[in-house]
Design an enzyme around this catalytic site. Structure first.
Site, mmCIF file in Angstrom:
data_model
loop_
_atom_site.group_PDB
_atom_site.id
_atom_site.type_symbol
_atom_site.label_atom_id
_atom_site.label_comp_id
_atom_site.label_asym_id
_atom_site.label_seq_id
_atom_site.Cartn_x
_atom_site.Cartn_y
_atom_site.Cartn_z
ATOM 1 N N ASP A 9 23.848 4.797 51.056
ATOM 2 C CA ASP A 9 22.668 3.922 51.111
ATOM 3 C C ASP A 9 22.386 3.092 52.321
ATOM 4 O O ASP A 9 23.224 2.811 52.976
ATOM 5 C CB ASP A 9 22.833 2.919 49.999
ATOM 6 C CG ASP A 9 21.669 2.034 49.236
ATOM 7 O OD1 ASP A 9 21.100 1.494 49.934
ATOM 8 O OD2 ASP A 9 21.751 2.017 48.042
ATOM 9 N N ASP A 10 21.065 3.108 52.633
ATOM 10 C CA ASP A 10 20.648 2.603 53.959
ATOM 11 C C ASP A 10 20.645 0.943 53.688
ATOM 12 O O ASP A 10 20.629 0.175 54.765
ATOM 13 C CB ASP A 10 19.225 2.988 54.259
ATOM 14 C CG ASP A 10 18.405 2.366 53.473
ATOM 15 O OD1 ASP A 10 18.578 2.319 51.940
ATOM 16 O OD2 ASP A 10 17.103 2.056 53.639
ATOM 17 N N ASP A 53 21.699 7.529 47.453
ATOM 18 C CA ASP A 53 20.453 7.115 47.244
ATOM 19 C C ASP A 53 19.329 7.919 47.558
ATOM 20 O O ASP A 53 19.549 8.777 48.581
ATOM 21 C CB ASP A 53 20.239 5.782 48.107
ATOM 22 C CG ASP A 53 19.030 4.873 47.768
ATOM 23 O OD1 ASP A 53 19.191 4.304 46.507
ATOM 24 O OD2 ASP A 53 17.997 4.611 48.343
ATOM 25 N N ASP A 329 68.864 25.954 39.152
ATOM 26 C CA ASP A 329 69.900 26.953 39.016
ATOM 27 C C ASP A 329 70.850 26.604 37.787
ATOM 28 O O ASP A 329 71.459 25.690 37.554
ATOM 29 C CB ASP A 329 70.815 26.854 40.216
ATOM 30 C CG ASP A 329 71.756 28.188 40.160
ATOM 31 O OD1 ASP A 329 71.140 29.221 40.938
ATOM 32 O OD2 ASP A 329 72.624 28.164 39.746
ATOM 33 N N ASN A 337 77.371 36.328 31.811
ATOM 34 C CA ASN A 337 77.419 37.620 32.039
ATOM 35 C C ASN A 337 78.561 38.337 31.780
ATOM 36 O O ASN A 337 78.976 39.324 30.931
ATOM 37 C CB ASN A 337 76.819 38.148 33.123
ATOM 38 C CG ASN A 337 75.265 38.011 33.056
ATOM 39 O OD1 ASN A 337 74.400 38.035 32.099
ATOM 40 N ND2 ASN A 337 74.565 37.832 34.265
ATOM 41 N N ASP A 346 70.379 37.652 29.492
ATOM 42 C CA ASP A 346 68.923 37.768 29.547
ATOM 43 C C ASP A 346 68.436 36.961 28.472
ATOM 44 O O ASP A 346 67.391 36.333 28.592
ATOM 45 C CB ASP A 346 68.445 39.325 29.131
ATOM 46 C CG ASP A 346 68.844 40.344 30.321
ATOM 47 O OD1 ASP A 346 69.217 39.808 31.360
ATOM 48 O OD2 ASP A 346 68.634 41.367 30.254
ATOM 49 N N GLU A 372 69.341 33.645 38.528
ATOM 50 C CA GLU A 372 69.315 32.394 37.498
ATOM 51 C C GLU A 372 68.637 31.226 38.484
ATOM 52 O O GLU A 372 69.024 29.903 37.788
ATOM 53 C CB GLU A 372 70.800 32.158 36.925
ATOM 54 C CG GLU A 372 71.674 31.627 38.081
ATOM 55 C CD GLU A 372 72.473 32.646 38.836
ATOM 56 O OE1 GLU A 372 73.699 32.197 39.405
ATOM 57 O OE2 GLU A 372 71.985 33.860 38.911
#
Length: 459
Positions: A9-10, A53, A329, A337, A346, A372
């Site tokens: 805006d001026d 503006d 982790d 496992n 899994d 993992e």
């Protein structure tokens, strides 16, 4: 929500007044007194929105808007134009130039702030979708975007059928798209062949005050119409209704006395944005299918995660914002496992991945980066919020044992987490940040497992 807004805006007093109003709503502001300065600042600083503006000393605000929308660096920045002259021809010219909205002076602060919130929400969603899409393209997995060359579908919902039919007659000379007149029940029902309107135009009050806004909320909550644009038709002098409609998710507002040409232009704009959004979502969906994901858990893998994390870091650096990285982790996974077999291992990985993903935001990144080991990135977050998220993830993994396949028992599982914060302008490299989180993870393991440790850089 926050964000950086460029005020153009001026008149210095006008800029100061806007700065005070925006600061009270927690926006950061940058100021320009002319068009050339505004273009330079927009290209250099990439603000989240431009308040512009119409009347400027060196060039028309409309010309500034046209140049912003023609430049690849600034075309996606929303532009809201402001003018002291109630000149409908100038308003239409500004909208055709690409302005998202045009406000008359004096400004209604409540409606202005609601409109800014609405535009910034839409931009943030588009940016996140685009960020994911660009990652897929870089990896070579994105398919060509469909052309979307068919007619759009526009649904008109008014309290009286006669009013909706009148809208249709007024719009037909300006729109080549298919226009449907709907009642509330039809709008909420099933559409033939699953083809729902791309844009709904809904009268704010229908048969009772606020009924149209409730309908809009219902449309937003349903899977079939969630991504349709919704334009709310406002009665005269309904500032509070306008603000509420925007905060509830209206895509645009149309004044009841609006010229049919303006109404059609706003609808066409929403059709174009809806199709762009559809293309982005389809690109993301295709990328999710085509990119290399972890085949066991369905999560992203390291190949996707690292370039996407780099984009999160670059965006945070450009915006001066923070983001967090976690390396997670599973504790003593090898013994699972060894004791229960790889099928049980899994099953544990699949269940843990699901628990982690369901407790993150849609914009967060999660990937399986090792046997993992998981990587998580949280854009636009603080250390406190990241710690709270890490604690939630640790808890949801450890609070319930994982059931084994075929009901053969269950396995208790815990998680160790290393957390590091990327702090805007001084984040270091992505590799350094992951290394910091990884060292913090080792500290979590060394200190007894099932805990969170924060990585602190030497600096």
């Amino acid at each position: 929500m926050g964000g950086k807004i460029l005020i153009v805006d001026d008149v210095a007093t006008n800029r100061i007044v806007l700065k005070v109003k925006l600061a009270s709503a927690f926006y950061e502001t940058v100021q320009a007194s002319g068009g050339a300065e505004a273009l330079r600042l927009a290209r250099k600083m990439r603000p989240d929105l431009v308040l512009l503006d119409v009347e400027l000393p060196d060039m028309s605000g409309i010309e500034v808007c046209e140049q912003l929308k023609a430049d690849a660096r600034t075309r996606d920045i929303p532009v809201v134009m402001i003018t002291a002259f109630r000149d409908m021809a100038r308003k239409m010219e500004a909208l055709r130039a690409g302005a998202e909205e045009v406000f008359w002076k004096p400004l209604d602060e409540m409606v202005l702030l609601a409109r800014l919130r609405s535009l910034l929400r839409a931009r943030e969603t588009a940016e996140q979708l685009g960020l994911r899409g660009s990652t897929y393209r870089e990896l070579g997995f994105a398919e060509a975007a469909p052309s979307f060359g068919d007619q759009a579908l526009v649904g008109l919902v008014a309290g009286r059928m006669e009013a909706a039919l009148a809208w249709k007659r007024e719009l037909q000379p300006y729109l080549s798209d298919r226009i449907l007149v709907l009642d509330r029940e039809t709008a909420m029902g099933d559409f033939p062949n699953g083809k729902v309107p791309d844009v709904f135009v809904v009268e704010a009050n229908l048969t009772r005050p606020g009924e149209g806004l409730r309908l809009m909320s219902e449309l937003r909550s349903r899977t079939g119409t969630r991504y349709s644009a919704v334009c709310v038709m406002l009665p005269a002098e309904a500032c509070e209704t306008a603000a509420v409609a925007l905060d509830l998710g209206a895509s645009d507002l149309i004044e009841a006395q609006a010229d049919p040409a303006e109404m059609a232009l706003r609808i066409r704009t929403q059709i174009a944005r809806k199709r762009q959004s559809d293309r982005l979502r389809n690109s993301v969906a295709d990328g999710l299918r085509l990119a290399m994901t972890d085949p066991l858990t369905g999560l992203h893998n390291r190949r996707y995660a690292l370039p996407h994390l780099a984009r999160i870091a670059n965006r945070a650096q450009a915006a001066g914002r923070q983001f967090a990285v976690m390396v997670l982790d599973l504790d003593r996974f090898k013994s699972i496992n060894d004791t229960w077999g790889h099928a049980a291992g899994d099953a544990v990985l699949i269940e843990v991945a699901a628990r982690l993903k369901s407790n993150l935001r849609a914009v967060d990144l999660i990937a399986r980066i090792g046997g993992e080991e998981f990587l998580i990135a949280l854009p636009d977050t603080t250390l406190e919020a990241a710690q709270a998220t890490a604690e939630r993830l640790r808890r949801v993994v450890g609070e319930r044992p994982v059931p084994l396949p075929k009901g053969t028992g269950s396995i208790p599982v815990t998680l160790s987490i290393g957390l590091a914060l990327g702090a805007g302008q001084d984040s270091g490299s992505v590799e350094d940040l992951i290394g910091l989180a990884d060292r913090a993870l080792l500290g979590s393991k060394a200190n007894g497992r099932n805990q969170i440790q924060i990585g602190r850089s030497a600096a």
